[in-house]
Enzyme design. Structure first.
Site, short mmCIF file in Angstrom:
data_model
loop_
_atom_site.label_atom_id
_atom_site.label_comp_id
_atom_site.label_asym_id
_atom_site.label_seq_id
_atom_site.Cartn_x
_atom_site.Cartn_y
_atom_site.Cartn_z
CE LYS A 1 -4.11 -1.99 2.19
NZ LYS A 1 -5.10 -1.87 3.27
CG ASP B 1 -8.27 0.24 3.57
OD1 ASP B 1 -8.96 -0.61 2.98
OD2 ASP B 1 -7.02 0.26 3.53
N GLY C 1 -3.40 0.69 17.64
CA GLY C 1 -2.45 0.41 16.57
C GLY C 1 -2.11 1.67 15.79
P1 ATR Z 1 -0.71 -3.14 9.59
O1 ATR Z 1 -0.39 -2.64 8.24
O2 ATR Z 1 -1.58 -4.38 9.61
O3 ATR Z 1 -1.23 -2.09 10.52
P2 ATR Z 1 1.93 -2.92 10.75
O4 ATR Z 1 2.21 -1.69 10.00
O5 ATR Z 1 3.00 -3.96 10.90
O6 ATR Z 1 0.68 -3.71 10.15
O7 ATR Z 1 1.41 -2.51 12.19
C1 ATR Z 1 1.07 -3.45 13.12
C2 ATR Z 1 0.44 -2.72 14.30
O8 ATR Z 1 0.03 -3.69 15.29
C3 ATR Z 1 1.39 -1.80 15.02
O9 ATR Z 1 0.65 -0.71 15.55
C4 ATR Z 1 1.94 -2.69 16.13
O10 ATR Z 1 2.46 -2.01 17.24
P3 ATR Z 1 3.98 -1.44 17.20
O11 ATR Z 1 3.97 -0.20 16.34
O12 ATR Z 1 4.31 -1.15 18.59
O13 ATR Z 1 4.80 -2.56 16.61
C5 ATR Z 1 0.69 -3.43 16.51
N1 ATR Z 1 0.91 -4.71 17.18
C6 ATR Z 1 1.42 -5.85 16.64
N2 ATR Z 1 1.42 -6.85 17.56
C7 ATR Z 1 0.89 -6.34 18.70
C8 ATR Z 1 0.62 -6.86 20.00
N3 ATR Z 1 0.88 -8.13 20.30
N4 ATR Z 1 0.06 -6.03 20.92
C9 ATR Z 1 -0.20 -4.74 20.62
N5 ATR Z 1 0.03 -4.20 19.40
C10 ATR Z 1 0.58 -4.97 18.47
#
Ligand code: ATR
Length: 268
Positions: free
Chosen positions: A69, A105, A130
């Protein structure tokens, strides 16, 4: 002759399990539009080439999903405001020499909330969990709905603060949450994928609150947590169909009916 039929596709990696071809086939049937829509797996290092090859072969537009994206955003020569706000593009339309980049989205989420779930975020306190790609896409359309508040919480707090400054709202770490309640809590983290639960306090849900997980197709720890605390729950299947309908509108200028398609996918 198939050469006369307008071609669309979704690009991702992986892409085999995408429901988008099914959704757009339904939209096309329902609206009587002659088009094809396929799923194409672009190599991780070959997204721009895959797009130009598709365009050269008569493609009219496409959807773009993980992990392309941000690259799609770069590829676009024209962008909508909601694409600019997201810094990510899930819909491309080939307009002669130009490539229009859009992001449907957030509209998909808002249309699901308002149209399907009868839950208008106007005047409500929203918590967005997130700060990755999924969260970026929905910030502006949520703010446009004029909530009382939008707070973005993220494990890595600075990313939430950075993102919140884009949308003129508030953000921080999960440690900012204790003592606060929200009417709408949206899980845009990847935690559900790993079977994890974002670390929310026990009393985060206000009376009548809705917990919305952008994931679909399974009961996530987030939805279980919310249900056990009396919140209403929704998964992201409606958002998936609504973002597709919005993309269909961008390409074809026609709005398909989403409810029958959501029903169809739920029963499948
Ligand atoms: P996407 O495009 O699906 O949003 P991404 O850019 O990798 O994927 O982002 C993943 C998000 O999920 C991030 O906000 C991440 O938090 P961090 O920025 O601190 O990494 C969050 N995330 C992933 N695993 C998590 C967990 N177990 N608990 C809380 N937040 C989580």
């Amino acid at each position: 002759m198939n050469a006369m039929i307008d071609r669309y596709a979704v690009f991702g990696h992986p892409i085999a399990h995408s429901k988008s071809p099914r959704i757009h086939a339904e939209f096309a049937r329902q609206t009587g539009q002659a088009l094809t829509y396929e799923a194409i797996e672009a190599p991780l290092d070959g997204f721009p080439y895959a797009i130009s090859a598709f365009r050269a072969a008569g493609g009219c537009g496409c959807n773009v999903t993980v992990p392309f994206k941000e690259q799609a955003y770069q590829l676009a020569s024209l962008r909508t405001d909601r694409a600019d706000a997201a810094g990510a593009v899930n819909t491309l339309r080939f307009d002669g020499p130009d490539i229009l980049g859009d992001n449907t989205d957030g509209a998909g989420l808002v249309n699901d909330l308002v149209g399907n779930l009868d839950f208008d975020p106007a005047g409500l306190r929203i918590l967005l969990l997130g700060a990755g790609g999924a969260a970026r896409g929905v910030g502006l359309p949520l703010m446009e709905r004029k909530p009382a508040e939008l707070f973005i919480a993220n494990r890595t707090a600075y990313k939430a603060r950075e993102l919140s400054s884009r949308f003129d709202c508030y953000g921080g770490g999960y440690d900012a949450l204790p003592g606060r309640q929200f009417d709408l809590v949206i899980n845009a983290t990847a935690a559900s994928l790993a079977g994890d639960l974002p670390p929310m306090p026990d009393d985060i849900f206000a009376r009548g609150a809705l917990a919305y997980d952008m994931m679909y197709g399974r009961d996530t720890p987030f939805l279980t947590f919310a249900r056990e605390r009396g919140a209403k729950v929704a998964d992201g299947l409606g958002m998936l169909v609504e973002q597709a309908a919005e993309a269909f509108f961008v390409w074809r200028g026609i709005r398909p009916e989403t409810a029958p398609v959501i029903k169809l996918l739920r029963e499948a």
